[in-house]
Design an enzyme around this catalytic site. Structure first.
Site, PDB file in Angstrom:
ATOM      1  N   THR A   1      -1.697   7.502  -0.372  1.00 55.71           N
ATOM      2  CA  THR A   1      -2.959   7.318  -1.113  1.00 55.71           C
ATOM      3  C   THR A   1      -3.710   6.064  -0.658  1.00 55.71           C
ATOM      4  O   THR A   1      -4.897   5.914  -0.934  1.00 55.71           O
ATOM      5  CB  THR A   1      -2.678   7.158  -2.623  1.00 55.71           C
TER       6      THR A   1
ATOM      7  N   ASP B   1       0.336  -3.077  12.208  1.00 55.42           N
ATOM      8  CA  ASP B   1       0.812  -3.449  10.879  1.00 55.42           C
ATOM      9  C   ASP B   1       1.191  -4.926  10.880  1.00 55.42           C
ATOM     10  O   ASP B   1       2.208  -5.322  11.464  1.00 55.42           O
ATOM     11  CB  ASP B   1       2.014  -2.579  10.489  1.00 55.42           C
TER      12      ASP B   1
ATOM     13  N   ARG C   1       0.844  -1.201   0.000  1.00 56.45           N
ATOM     14  CA  ARG C   1       0.000   0.000   0.000  1.00 56.45           C
ATOM     15  C   ARG C   1       0.873   1.242   0.000  1.00 56.45           C
ATOM     16  O   ARG C   1       1.849   1.307   0.737  1.00 56.45           O
ATOM     17  CB  ARG C   1      -0.855   0.066   1.279  1.00 56.45           C
TER      18      ARG C   1
ATOM     19  N   ASP D   1       4.728  -5.919   9.344  1.00 55.19           N
ATOM     20  CA  ASP D   1       5.844  -5.525  10.218  1.00 55.19           C
ATOM     21  C   ASP D   1       5.910  -6.395  11.458  1.00 55.19           C
ATOM     22  O   ASP D   1       6.989  -6.823  11.878  1.00 55.19           O
ATOM     23  CB  ASP D   1       5.693  -4.051  10.640  1.00 55.19           C
TER      24      ASP D   1
END
Ligand code: PRP
Ligand code: URA
Length: 208
Positions: A107, A199, A103, A202
């Protein structure tokens, strides 16, 4: 709408551990794998069956088997690799595909950097794996890639879904059922699921 929030105490228990801020990468990955196995069982609960005559050590009997080869497993990189590990314990012989997506942090659009799909995809169908369904951009991109490769039979399994991602997927792909461990409240201003688990990529790979 084809959204299935999987009703299983073990999945809920493991997801709570996954959500905890203090859960470290090795434990996080193990939990993701375990949830991946349970979600795979649920998503494939109703695969078509046929009957086969077999001999047990005691008698002959007619017993159920899968009517067709199991679906391919397709992981969305990176975090889908965590789910894939568990899914493969349940379906060790399933061919595996990978869709690399990332991603854009501003945006939130997903862009594809890698695609490797097994040739059996169109014949077998696919179980697509990604722990997070946030805006839905990544899942939609992956489903489009699978469709272009010739398969219509796609199921999507995730761990945490946001209402925004579910709305996008069901509008764009009403024939792709979604199996999730939880439907969370919303996305925050950075496109993260709340309450979520942070995340996933991560945390899975220790790149925070
Ligand atoms: C994360 C996650 C999903 C995606 C979901 O991937 O693993 O693939 O975001 O967000 P979306 O529904 O808004 O598209 P990310 O792009 O962070 O890549 P990573 O897995 O390599 O960390
Ligand atoms: N991707 C993640 O890893 N987590 C989120 O909350 C949203 C997208």
């Amino acid at each position: 709408m084809s959204l299935h929030v999987v009703d299983h105490a073990l999945i809920r228990h493991k997801l709570t551990a996954l959500r905890r801020r203090e859960t470290q990468s090795a434990h996080f990955r193990r939990l993701l794998g375990e949830i991946g196995a349970l979600l795979t069982m649920e998503a494939l609960r109703a695969l078509p069956e046929s009957q086969q005559r077999i001999d047990t050590p005691l008698v002959a009997m007619v017993a159920p088997i899968l009517a067709a080869p199991e679906p391919c497993l397709v992981a969305i990189l990176r975090a889908g690799l965590g789910l894939l590990e568990g899914a493969r314990t349940v379906l060790p012989d399933a061919p595996v595909g990978h869709v690399g997506l990332v991603r854009d942090e501003t945006t939130l659009a997903a862009s594809q950097y890698m695609l490797r799909l097994p040739p059996e995809l169109s014949a077998r169908g696919a179980l697509l794996l990604d722990p997070m369904l946030a805006t839905g951009g990544s899942a939609a991109n992956a489903v489009r890639a699978l469709r272009q490769a010739g398969t219509r039979d796609i199921r999507f399994a995730c761990v945490v879904a946001a209402p925004e991602g579910v709305a996008r997927m069901t509008a764009e792909f009403p024939d792709v059922p979604i199996y999730t461990a939880a439907l969370d409240e919303r996305l925050n201003e950075h496109g993260y699921i709340v309450p979520g688990l942070g995340d996933a990529g991560d945390r899975c790979f220790g790149t925070e």
